[in-house]
Design a protein around this motif. Structure first.
Motif, PDB file in Angstrom:
ATOM      1  N   LEU A   1      19.507 -20.050 -20.045  1.00  0.00           N
ATOM      2  CA  LEU A   1      18.575 -19.722 -18.702  1.00  0.00           C
ATOM      3  C   LEU A   1      19.340 -20.476 -17.620  1.00  0.00           C
ATOM      4  O   LEU A   1      18.315 -19.941 -16.498  1.00  0.00           O
ATOM      5  N   ARG A   2      19.590 -21.539 -17.321  1.00  0.00           N
ATOM      6  CA  ARG A   2      19.902 -22.463 -15.979  1.00  0.00           C
ATOM      7  C   ARG A   2      20.321 -21.555 -15.873  1.00  0.00           C
ATOM      8  O   ARG A   2      20.465 -21.281 -14.399  1.00  0.00           O
ATOM      9  N   GLU A   3      21.275 -20.439 -16.316  1.00  0.00           N
ATOM     10  CA  GLU A   3      22.609 -19.978 -14.817  1.00  0.00           C
ATOM     11  C   GLU A   3      21.768 -18.774 -14.591  1.00  0.00           C
ATOM     12  O   GLU A   3      22.566 -18.351 -13.763  1.00  0.00           O
ATOM     13  N   HIS A   4      20.997 -18.282 -15.480  1.00  0.00           N
ATOM     14  CA  HIS A   4      20.165 -17.081 -14.321  1.00  0.00           C
ATOM     15  C   HIS A   4      18.667 -17.289 -13.907  1.00  0.00           C
ATOM     16  O   HIS A   4      18.177 -16.837 -13.155  1.00  0.00           O
ATOM     17  N   LEU A   5      18.812 -18.426 -13.416  1.00  0.00           N
ATOM     18  CA  LEU A   5      17.802 -19.374 -11.895  1.00  0.00           C
ATOM     19  C   LEU A   5      17.899 -18.668 -10.743  1.00  0.00           C
ATOM     20  O   LEU A   5      19.288 -18.530 -11.042  1.00  0.00           O
ATOM     21  N   PRO A   6      17.204 -18.490  -9.997  1.00  0.00           N
ATOM     22  CA  PRO A   6      17.455 -18.310  -8.642  1.00  0.00           C
ATOM     23  C   PRO A   6      18.441 -19.321  -8.086  1.00  0.00           C
ATOM     24  O   PRO A   6      18.420 -20.285  -7.799  1.00  0.00           O
ATOM     25  N   THR A   7      19.212 -18.461  -6.664  1.00  0.00           N
ATOM     26  CA  THR A   7      20.235 -19.914  -5.615  1.00  0.00           C
ATOM     27  C   THR A   7      19.501 -19.827  -4.677  1.00  0.00           C
ATOM     28  O   THR A   7      20.453 -19.963  -3.983  1.00  0.00           O
ATOM     29  N   ARG A   8      18.462 -18.573  -4.465  1.00  0.00           N
ATOM     30  CA  ARG A   8      18.065 -18.440  -2.656  1.00  0.00           C
ATOM     31  C   ARG A   8      17.118 -17.759  -3.106  1.00  0.00           C
ATOM     32  O   ARG A   8      16.473 -17.223  -3.931  1.00  0.00           O
ATOM     33  N   HIS A   9      16.489 -17.741  -1.902  1.00  0.00           N
ATOM     34  CA  HIS A   9      15.369 -17.175  -0.911  1.00  0.00           C
ATOM     35  C   HIS A   9      15.001 -16.084  -0.962  1.00  0.00           C
ATOM     36  O   HIS A   9      15.977 -15.745  -0.160  1.00  0.00           O
ATOM     37  N   VAL A  10      14.936 -15.391  -1.302  1.00  0.00           N
ATOM     38  CA  VAL A  10      14.611 -13.911  -0.845  1.00  0.00           C
ATOM     39  C   VAL A  10      13.164 -13.021   0.229  1.00  0.00           C
ATOM     40  O   VAL A  10      12.023 -13.976  -0.730  1.00  0.00           O
ATOM     41  N   PRO A  11      13.124 -12.441   0.841  1.00  0.00           N
ATOM     42  CA  PRO A  11      11.805 -12.021   0.941  1.00  0.00           C
ATOM     43  C   PRO A  11      11.622 -10.628  -0.253  1.00  0.00           C
ATOM     44  O   PRO A  11      11.581 -10.059  -0.832  1.00  0.00           O
TER      45      PRO A  11
END
Length: 425
Positions: free
Chosen positions: A281-291
């Motif tokens: 779960l933690r490894e696949h969380l988003p790392t940045r914002h995207v439009p």
């Protein structure tokens, strides 16, 4: 100090491992209905159970909880869970959180001082002497009233007052969570659309929340699924932004994470991946914002209540329930009568969650009864980009899994899946 920190990390990893095992087991029994439960509440229930256990029974509880020792588990629950993750932040504009635990014992059974001190001192709980033997209905109603108060009336009953039982000791913990999104949804943007079910059919007129075109969100695209991370507001923003930034540095950060399979019938394959490793779960969380391009997320309200005794037995907890082998001798007894032999008769878990345009409201309760027997700080809407990026679609119009997590500790507070958002169970 290093050893203590290492033991706390071990407890944290143990909690994540338990959450994965519980999700796999509980989901297996809910393949045709929605699910909401609190891995954190169940983990705390194990900690409370360990306070009354000894010898092999204690070892088995600690093994499932992923804790090196009872002292380490108590230190983790007190320092990380009770005093940080579940500390109320409503006074500064953050989540409204309530955690409570209690122990009810028949008035003929004196609690051991060490057990009482653990419930009151470590878990910030309360203990009561009630008349289970002569007034069982009134005693169970008292417990239900306590649960209702602790969960702000989201959960009003966990024990049937009229259930035939020879219960002499009950332990319960309750978690209440209500938070606003850091960027709330506009109700005027909510539209009714169809939702695709696992069997290929659809349900119509499901309210979907939407975001404007090119609104920046935390989204990650992986092989076969996408992940959306919606942050909750952690504190009030002041006009300069300096106060909220400095404050957020030391605050828990909560978010709802939606794991959406690419295929309409891909939920169970995704759950298998989610439960394959505690770190998944933690490894696949988003790392940045995207439009975002197309964006739709259904509103829902879910309720779950069941005995989880069988669930706990299936994941390795057997001795506390065994009438002959259980060693729960650290709960009641005195110098004259000696320690009394109890076992855990039942573990009941109930959870409720509602998600709408403003945010989420959730609560969970785990009850054990014994019988006498032998983070990101940037705003979602203001992420500067040197040039336009391709938009990412996130349309949750088919079954998905979701989690409410505390980001800095990795604690999974609530978990579940949505199969049909028009149904509460």
């Amino acid at each position: 100090m290093a050893a203590e920190e290492g033991n706390l990390i071990a407890c944290q990893h143990g909690q994540a491992a338990l959450a994965a095992r519980l999700l796999k087991r509980v989901s297996a029994g809910r393949t045709s209905s929605n699910l909401i439960f609190s891995p954190l509440s169940i983990h705390v229930a194990l900690a409370l159970m360990s306070a009354g256990a000894a010898e092999d029974t204690l070892d088995e509880i600690l093994s499932l909880a992923g804790a090196p020792s009872r002292d380490d588990l108590e230190a983790f629950v007190k320092g990380v869970v009770v005093e940080r993750v579940l500390a109320d932040r409503s006074g500064i504009g953050g989540p409204s959180v309530a955690f409570a635990c209690g122990s009810w014992t028949d008035k003929t059974l004196p609690l051991k001082p060490t057990y009482r001190d653990t419930v009151v001192g470590t878990y910030k709980g309360e203990t009561w002497a009630v008349d289970f033997r002569n007034h069982p209905v009134e005693s169970r109603r008292e417990i239900n009233a306590w649960v209702a108060k602790a969960t702000r009336n989201l959960i009003t009953e966990v024990l049937d007052p009229y259930s035939p039982s020879e219960t002499l000791h009950v332990v319960a913990n309750a978690i209440y969570f209500k938070a606003e999104w850091r960027s709330i949804f506009d109700k005027d943007d909510t539209v009714d659309e169809e939702f695709h079910l696992l069997d290929g059919s659809t349900v119509d007129d499901v309210p979907f929340m939407r975001r404007p075109w090119r609104f920046y969100q935390r989204i990650a695209c992986h092989d076969g699924f996408r992940v959306l991370q919606l942050p909750y507001k952690s504190c009030e923003d002041d006009s300069s932004g300096y106060f909220s930034y400095k404050l957020r540095e030391n605050l828990p950060e909560f978010s709802m994470c939606v794991f959406l399979p690419d295929e309409h019938d891909g939920l169970w394959g995704l759950v298998d991946k989610l439960t394959s490793r505690p770190e998944f779960l933690r490894e696949h969380l988003p790392t940045r914002h995207v439009p975002v391009g197309k964006f739709r997320l259904p509103k829902f309200k879910l309720t779950y209540m069941a005995s989880i005794r069988g669930v706990l037995q299936d994941v390795g907890l057997r001795l506390p329930f065994d009438r002959l082998l259980a060693n729960m001798t650290e709960i009641v007894g005195d110098e004259e009568s000696g320690a009394m032999q109890l076992c855990v008769d039942e573990v009941v878990h109930k959870a409720v969650v509602e998600m709408n345009e403003e945010g989420s409201e959730a609560a969970a309760v785990t009850v054990e009864s014994d019988e006498e027997l032998g983070f990101s700080l940037c705003d979602d809407y203001d992420v500067p980009r040197p040039e336009p990026e391709p938009t990412v679609d996130f349309v949750a119009d088919h079954p998905f899994a979701f989690f409410i997590i505390e980001e800095t500790s990795g604690t999974v507070v609530f978990a579940g899946h949505v199969i049909d958002p028009t149904k509460e169970e």
